[in-house]
Enzyme design. Sequence first.
Site, mmCIF file in Angstrom:
data_model
loop_
_atom_site.group_PDB
_atom_site.id
_atom_site.type_symbol
_atom_site.label_atom_id
_atom_site.label_comp_id
_atom_site.label_asym_id
_atom_site.label_seq_id
_atom_site.Cartn_x
_atom_site.Cartn_y
_atom_site.Cartn_z
ATOM 1 N N ASP A 85 -1.685 -19.848 17.639
ATOM 2 C CA ASP A 85 -0.338 -19.195 16.601
ATOM 3 C C ASP A 85 0.510 -20.646 16.442
ATOM 4 O OD1 ASP A 85 1.671 -17.966 15.345
ATOM 5 O OD2 ASP A 85 2.800 -17.584 17.260
ATOM 6 N N GLU B 124 10.428 -20.822 22.565
ATOM 7 C CA GLU B 124 11.219 -20.092 21.747
ATOM 8 C C GLU B 124 11.639 -18.940 22.922
ATOM 9 O OE1 GLU B 124 9.604 -18.560 17.815
ATOM 10 O OE2 GLU B 124 7.686 -18.755 19.219
ATOM 11 N N HIS C 173 1.000 -25.684 13.765
ATOM 12 C CA HIS C 173 2.342 -26.325 13.775
ATOM 13 C C HIS C 173 2.343 -27.942 14.715
ATOM 14 C CE1 HIS C 173 3.811 -22.913 11.910
ATOM 15 N NE2 HIS C 173 4.035 -22.262 12.788
ATOM 16 N N ARG D 93 0.735 -1.130 -0.002
ATOM 17 C CA ARG D 93 0.086 -0.249 -0.098
ATOM 18 C C ARG D 93 0.935 1.275 -0.004
ATOM 19 N NH1 ARG D 93 -3.493 -1.883 5.046
ATOM 20 N NH2 ARG D 93 -1.400 -2.749 5.062
ATOM 21 N N LYS E 248 6.755 -18.330 24.328
ATOM 22 C CA LYS E 248 7.572 -17.386 23.839
ATOM 23 C C LYS E 248 8.051 -16.718 25.147
ATOM 24 C CE LYS E 248 5.668 -15.968 19.647
ATOM 25 N NZ LYS E 248 6.741 -16.189 18.565
ATOM 26 N N LYS F 146 -0.827 -19.307 7.678
ATOM 27 C CA LYS F 146 -1.701 -19.496 8.838
ATOM 28 C C LYS F 146 -1.748 -18.117 9.665
ATOM 29 C CE LYS F 146 0.721 -20.226 12.509
ATOM 30 N NZ LYS F 146 1.602 -19.375 12.717
ATOM 31 N N LYS G 77 9.753 -28.164 7.288
ATOM 32 C CA LYS G 77 11.409 -28.421 7.840
ATOM 33 C C LYS G 77 11.891 -29.886 7.560
ATOM 34 C CE LYS G 77 10.533 -25.106 11.638
ATOM 35 N NZ LYS G 77 11.456 -24.069 11.596
HETATM 36 C C1 BG6 Z 1 5.224 -18.750 13.218
HETATM 37 C C2 BG6 Z 1 4.787 -18.026 14.361
HETATM 38 O O1 BG6 Z 1 4.308 -19.403 12.366
HETATM 39 O O2 BG6 Z 1 6.496 -19.670 13.628
HETATM 40 C C3 BG6 Z 1 5.871 -17.285 15.029
HETATM 41 O O3 BG6 Z 1 3.593 -17.251 13.796
HETATM 42 C C4 BG6 Z 1 6.854 -17.989 15.418
HETATM 43 O O4 BG6 Z 1 5.065 -16.872 16.272
HETATM 44 C C5 BG6 Z 1 7.603 -18.736 14.238
HETATM 45 O O5 BG6 Z 1 8.034 -17.381 15.927
HETATM 46 C C6 BG6 Z 1 8.605 -19.922 14.745
HETATM 47 O O6 BG6 Z 1 9.103 -20.499 13.673
HETATM 48 P P1 BG6 Z 1 10.603 -21.113 13.675
HETATM 49 O O7 BG6 Z 1 10.659 -21.711 12.268
HETATM 50 O O8 BG6 Z 1 11.571 -20.224 13.968
HETATM 51 O O9 BG6 Z 1 10.546 -22.152 14.606
#
Ligand code: BG6
Length: 471
Positions: free
Chosen positions: A248, A229, A253, A53, A342, A161, A195
């Site tokens: 999330d 994380e 995942h 945009r 996180k 997603k 992965k």
């Molecule tokens: C994303 C999430 O799908 O995956 C994020 O929205 C997350 O919040 C990320 O940090 C983590 O991905 P990876 O590959 O670093 O484990």
Amino acid sequence: MQHNSQEPELAPAIIVIFGITGDLSRRYLLPSLYHLIKDGLLHEKTEIIGVTRGATTAEELLRTTKLCDQDSYNVCDPAALKKMHTHTRMVQMSLTGSADYAQLHQLLDDIEEKQGVCMNRLYYLSIPPQVYSPVIRLLGEQALNTSCQHGRAMTRLLVEKPFGFNLESAKELIKTTAEVFGEEQIFRIDHYLAKETVQNILTFRFQNPIFETLWDHRHIADISISAYEKIDIEGRATFYEPLGALRDFIQSHLIQVLAIVTMDQPKQFDSEYIHVAKQQVMQEIVPVPADQVDKWTRRGQYNGYREEVNNPNSTTETYAEITTFINSDRWQGVPIHLSTGKALHERKTEVRVGFRGAQGNSNNHLRFRIQPNEGIELDLVTKRPGFSNEIDKTAMDFSYAHDFESHGHPDAYERVLVDAVRGDHTLFATSEEVLASWRVVQPVLSEWAKRTNDLFFYPPGSNPLEATSQS
Ligand code: BG6
């Protein structure tokens, strides 16, 4: 990143990225495209169109994006960089303006005419999920869902997603998308499936029959799948606040990884049969019953999160944990723990399979280390060398870094892009899979939405298993 020689030669494509200046695009997509160009994996006629945009130019975007962070000394290859610049252009448009989509259509036609070839057209939606539906409708309205009529080029939609915010909205999104694009044109991205270490779970299970014969409730006591994380939400308040860790990470995942770990052997190792086997097991996952949410789930929030998102009453969880079961002969009674968070004490994603042992005590765990320190490890008990009969715990350890030293492996987003250009659906989520995983988490979402006092709070950088404080 280095690839082996049997990589595919891809058809020419126009990759249209909606939201090219956003975080995901800068962090993952653009560096992946750069690496694919550098490794000669994209057809030389491939064009990248950035939809935005604002008035950012391609030059500005590429200059301010860290394309080569993964490379030695962070140094970009000048020839690849030049190609990336030459083949990227920006289109400034409103996401809701019909006339702008007509112009985009014209641009794609002009590119193909100039190149003298029909090209695969990929629309990559890297935009807030709230605007997926209007954008998809406008793509349809302006006939951007078709491709040039001659040749075998395809038009494809790639969606990040979350696919919806709950079961109901996921159904809606699936319906809207299906009105414009056929299922064969839709690629729902779950980058965890792309992965290398997740794909290897299938190879490990089905190519090593010694494990497959032990893969059931008679031999396995429990399974834990965790994704920790160290990073916090990194300023992405607008993205994260309506989502939380359950949506999330677990809904997408971790339930996908769960399916890979527990599915039956597909009749054939192709996209169709792998999805049949995955869908089967995903439908057998038992949603946490609403009246047992206290027993089987836990949620937490790191201190400082509320200030970061500027919402003093936020109950969005930055840590989530659920235990679920699979209602099948193979998995009856085996608890499966899913957890993610996180701002934790470590970065670690792994699948841990606990085998049953004598008197309920297991000495044997199998660990798929998804990241970091990628590999697979089996805990064993061994006799300690010496005159006594002391025993010790040791591990058989396969490590990617050690065993595949000379081969880099494609980053998940490189794999996503290559497979979408090739039209291979294996590593993407089907609509049934998306709905099945929403069904699993929906009762928890609904229960959590009614509560305010079940969150625990943890200091950033701490271990959630040690957290006890309640709000
Ligand atoms: C994303 C999430 O799908 O995956 C994020 O929205 C997350 O919040 C990320 O940090 C983590 O991905 P990876 O590959 O670093 O484990």
